[in-house]
Design a protein around this motif. Sequence first.
Motif, PDB file in Angstrom:
ATOM      1  N   LYS A 138      68.829 -37.634   6.776  1.00  0.00           N
ATOM      2  CA  LYS A 138      69.860 -38.112   5.858  1.00  0.00           C
ATOM      3  C   LYS A 138      69.360 -37.832   4.444  1.00  0.00           C
ATOM      4  O   LYS A 138      68.835 -38.723   3.767  1.00  0.00           O
ATOM      5  CB  LYS A 138      70.109 -39.608   6.072  1.00  0.00           C
ATOM      6  CG  LYS A 138      70.705 -39.957   7.414  1.00  0.00           C
ATOM      7  CD  LYS A 138      72.108 -39.383   7.593  1.00  0.00           C
ATOM      8  CE  LYS A 138      73.102 -40.069   6.696  1.00  0.00           C
ATOM      9  NZ  LYS A 138      74.479 -39.517   6.870  1.00  0.00           N
ATOM     10  N   LEU A 159      70.287 -40.187   1.476  1.00  0.00           N
ATOM     11  CA  LEU A 159      69.605 -41.480   1.503  1.00  0.00           C
ATOM     12  C   LEU A 159      68.142 -41.334   1.108  1.00  0.00           C
ATOM     13  O   LEU A 159      67.573 -42.197   0.429  1.00  0.00           O
ATOM     14  CB  LEU A 159      69.717 -42.109   2.897  1.00  0.00           C
ATOM     15  CG  LEU A 159      71.114 -42.571   3.330  1.00  0.00           C
ATOM     16  CD1 LEU A 159      71.068 -43.143   4.741  1.00  0.00           C
ATOM     17  CD2 LEU A 159      71.671 -43.604   2.351  1.00  0.00           C
ATOM     18  N   ARG A 215      71.479 -50.175  12.898  1.00  0.00           N
ATOM     19  CA  ARG A 215      71.502 -48.779  12.433  1.00  0.00           C
ATOM     20  C   ARG A 215      72.200 -48.604  11.092  1.00  0.00           C
ATOM     21  O   ARG A 215      72.311 -47.492  10.597  1.00  0.00           O
ATOM     22  CB  ARG A 215      72.175 -47.887  13.490  1.00  0.00           C
ATOM     23  CG  ARG A 215      71.394 -47.803  14.794  1.00  0.00           C
ATOM     24  CD  ARG A 215      72.035 -46.864  15.787  1.00  0.00           C
ATOM     25  NE  ARG A 215      73.329 -47.347  16.251  1.00  0.00           N
ATOM     26  CZ  ARG A 215      74.039 -46.775  17.223  1.00  0.00           C
ATOM     27  NH1 ARG A 215      73.566 -45.695  17.834  1.00  0.00           N
ATOM     28  NH2 ARG A 215      75.201 -47.271  17.583  1.00  0.00           N
ATOM     29  N   GLU A 262      77.020 -47.177   7.876  1.00  0.00           N
ATOM     30  CA  GLU A 262      77.694 -45.916   8.201  1.00  0.00           C
ATOM     31  C   GLU A 262      77.766 -45.721   9.704  1.00  0.00           C
ATOM     32  O   GLU A 262      78.812 -45.345  10.255  1.00  0.00           O
ATOM     33  CB  GLU A 262      76.952 -44.755   7.538  1.00  0.00           C
ATOM     34  CG  GLU A 262      77.677 -43.424   7.667  1.00  0.00           C
ATOM     35  CD  GLU A 262      76.924 -42.280   6.997  1.00  0.00           C
ATOM     36  OE1 GLU A 262      77.417 -41.144   7.044  1.00  0.00           O
ATOM     37  OE2 GLU A 262      75.832 -42.532   6.446  1.00  0.00           O
ATOM     38  N   ALA A 263      76.657 -45.982  10.400  1.00  0.00           N
ATOM     39  CA  ALA A 263      76.641 -45.877  11.856  1.00  0.00           C
ATOM     40  C   ALA A 263      77.592 -46.883  12.483  1.00  0.00           C
ATOM     41  O   ALA A 263      78.233 -46.607  13.506  1.00  0.00           O
ATOM     42  CB  ALA A 263      75.224 -46.078  12.380  1.00  0.00           C
ATOM     43  N   LYS A 304      78.138 -37.104  14.260  1.00  0.00           N
ATOM     44  CA  LYS A 304      77.809 -37.695  12.966  1.00  0.00           C
ATOM     45  C   LYS A 304      76.781 -38.818  13.110  1.00  0.00           C
ATOM     46  O   LYS A 304      76.002 -39.080  12.194  1.00  0.00           O
ATOM     47  CB  LYS A 304      79.081 -38.222  12.296  1.00  0.00           C
ATOM     48  CG  LYS A 304      80.059 -37.110  11.908  1.00  0.00           C
ATOM     49  CD  LYS A 304      81.322 -37.666  11.256  1.00  0.00           C
ATOM     50  CE  LYS A 304      82.271 -36.551  10.847  1.00  0.00           C
ATOM     51  NZ  LYS A 304      83.502 -37.069  10.220  1.00  0.00           N
ATOM     52  N   LEU A 305      76.799 -39.450  14.273  1.00  0.00           N
ATOM     53  CA  LEU A 305      75.851 -40.535  14.517  1.00  0.00           C
ATOM     54  C   LEU A 305      74.421 -40.026  14.714  1.00  0.00           C
ATOM     55  O   LEU A 305      73.460 -40.729  14.397  1.00  0.00           O
ATOM     56  CB  LEU A 305      76.260 -41.323  15.767  1.00  0.00           C
ATOM     57  CG  LEU A 305      77.022 -42.627  15.581  1.00  0.00           C
ATOM     58  CD1 LEU A 305      77.440 -43.200  16.923  1.00  0.00           C
ATOM     59  CD2 LEU A 305      76.187 -43.632  14.821  1.00  0.00           C
ATOM     60  N   SER A 345      72.369 -37.777  13.332  1.00  0.00           N
ATOM     61  CA  SER A 345      71.447 -37.707  12.197  1.00  0.00           C
ATOM     62  C   SER A 345      71.098 -39.101  11.697  1.00  0.00           C
ATOM     63  O   SER A 345      69.966 -39.352  11.272  1.00  0.00           O
ATOM     64  CB  SER A 345      72.057 -36.875  11.069  1.00  0.00           C
ATOM     65  OG  SER A 345      73.260 -37.462  10.592  1.00  0.00           O
ATOM     66  N   ILE A 346      72.068 -40.031  11.781  1.00  0.00           N
ATOM     67  CA  ILE A 346      71.792 -41.413  11.369  1.00  0.00           C
ATOM     68  C   ILE A 346      70.773 -42.046  12.306  1.00  0.00           C
ATOM     69  O   ILE A 346      69.846 -42.738  11.862  1.00  0.00           O
ATOM     70  CB  ILE A 346      73.090 -42.237  11.352  1.00  0.00           C
ATOM     71  CG1 ILE A 346      74.104 -41.640  10.379  1.00  0.00           C
ATOM     72  CG2 ILE A 346      72.804 -43.695  10.986  1.00  0.00           C
ATOM     73  CD1 ILE A 346      75.465 -42.315  10.409  1.00  0.00           C
ATOM     74  N   PHE A 390      67.339 -40.722  11.543  1.00  0.00           N
ATOM     75  CA  PHE A 390      66.872 -41.332  10.301  1.00  0.00           C
ATOM     76  C   PHE A 390      66.434 -42.767  10.554  1.00  0.00           C
ATOM     77  O   PHE A 390      65.360 -43.194  10.106  1.00  0.00           O
ATOM     78  CB  PHE A 390      67.994 -41.290   9.259  1.00  0.00           C
ATOM     79  CG  PHE A 390      67.679 -41.999   7.970  1.00  0.00           C
ATOM     80  CD1 PHE A 390      67.023 -41.342   6.951  1.00  0.00           C
ATOM     81  CD2 PHE A 390      68.048 -43.335   7.773  1.00  0.00           C
ATOM     82  CE1 PHE A 390      66.731 -41.987   5.755  1.00  0.00           C
ATOM     83  CE2 PHE A 390      67.763 -43.988   6.590  1.00  0.00           C
ATOM     84  CZ  PHE A 390      67.098 -43.303   5.573  1.00  0.00           C
ATOM     85  N   ARG A 391      67.254 -43.506  11.297  1.00  0.00           N
ATOM     86  CA  ARG A 391      66.949 -44.914  11.553  1.00  0.00           C
ATOM     87  C   ARG A 391      65.686 -45.065  12.400  1.00  0.00           C
ATOM     88  O   ARG A 391      64.909 -46.005  12.215  1.00  0.00           O
ATOM     89  CB  ARG A 391      68.133 -45.558  12.266  1.00  0.00           C
ATOM     90  CG  ARG A 391      67.990 -47.056  12.443  1.00  0.00           C
ATOM     91  CD  ARG A 391      68.040 -47.778  11.116  1.00  0.00           C
ATOM     92  NE  ARG A 391      67.135 -48.908  11.090  1.00  0.00           N
ATOM     93  CZ  ARG A 391      67.079 -49.802  10.123  1.00  0.00           C
ATOM     94  NH1 ARG A 391      67.880 -49.679   9.074  1.00  0.00           N
ATOM     95  NH2 ARG A 391      66.217 -50.788  10.155  1.00  0.00           N
TER      96      ARG A 391
END
Length: 469
Positions: free
Chosen positions: A198, A201, A314, A317-318, A352-353, A355-356, A359-360
């Motif tokens: 991300k 972020l 998460r 956004e998630a 889309k989830l 990459s989150i 990152f998380r």
Amino acid sequence: MSLHPVIVGGGPAGMAAAIELAEHGVHCTLLEEASRLGGVVYRGPLRDGVHLDYLGPRYAEVLARLHGDFQDRCALIDVCLNTRVVGAEGTRALVMLDAGERVQEITYPQLLLAAGCHERSVPFPGWTLPGVILLGGLQLQIKSGVVKPQSPVVIAGTGPLLPLVACQLHASGVKVAGVFEASAFGKIAKESLALLNKPQLFLDGLSMLAYLKLHRIPMRYGWGVVEAQGEGELRNVTVAPYSSSWQPDLSRAEQVAAQTLAVGYGFIPRTQLSQQMGLEHGFSDDGYLRATANIWQQSSEPHVHLAGDMGGIRGGEAAMFSGRIAALSILVQRDVLSTEQALPLRERYLAKLKSIVRFRAAVDRYTERGAGQTALPAADTVICRCENATRADIDRALSQGVQDMASLKMRTRVSMGDCQGRMCVGYCSDRLREATGRQDVGWLRPRFPIEPIPFSAFQNLGTDALNHE
């Protein structure tokens, strides 16, 4: 039975799910305990006309877009604000306390639980002093536009929320005495590549560190809280360098003058309702309990869905994507969409989830709590505020052979107060895992009601019964 799906929680997950349902022409009912929608992330100020410019342009943009999309589709969404769900009747009905403090029951064909999370409490000497507050609660003060904490403020704990809140506090005119991140800088640096999943972020994080440096706000890595001191209110905070296992080096301890100490060690899913409903749960790597869900966000009861922080922490956004996926599942169950129609939409949200999630995962690795944290409380430090159970009480129970949460509850009364363990169960389960070497030390199914109900809620029950007869 209500013909409409019911959503519990008006945060980003619940709002996104309602928007997705409305986009396909499905009416729903959304229950939110606060006076405004948005959850702890995107609720916005409590007063009209207040501009929170110091929260940053990205925050304002997402806030406006989410609330704008919701407003465009509000004709198909029945919003019940100031409505607290206080329990469940099996998996087909909820009991709620409405805005008029009346107990009501609502049934549903499909349910989405998007109840969010609460902060992890970490006890240490002085943590019950006035002026010691959890970091998320402090951030809510800033976002409310109503009150500001007394300064100087010390921020301690771990995670990206620490520098973010420090910047927001300073920008709103509050003096920040220092930020103490328990994880070593080297541990965070190791996750740089994963954090780049991300990039915006990641860059935001760097800009926050630059802001702190520019305004001479100390940011110390590998340091954490040892004790809070004061007579009746906070006056000083003792901090010390932490080892890799978070053991404080008391020979290098320092005192920092402060009127507010904000402590943040992450968040835990609010599973009280899902536990009471008897849904399947499991434990995260960090030890907290979470409800299990499949790729459609369905719980162990397929008509009951989970979104947002209910299944793991998460971020906002998630939460929106998981809420939309849950809504797709509801649309399929209601024959509004076929599985073939829903699959491409689900895959788009899942992409889309990804990459989150990566990152998380990096954030979770660098914020992993050290075992030394459980040793912070002194013998007389209160662990369970409701029942006044101390660390000495828990130590005694463990020495007597207690092996699980149910036995610990019977020996010490932890979790038997009004909060039903929200403040103490985390520490107690950590100690049990440490003592037994087991990951699963059991969990305590909350009793009904999961939150206190005022006596005023029952004032009409006698009259209603007579009228019924």
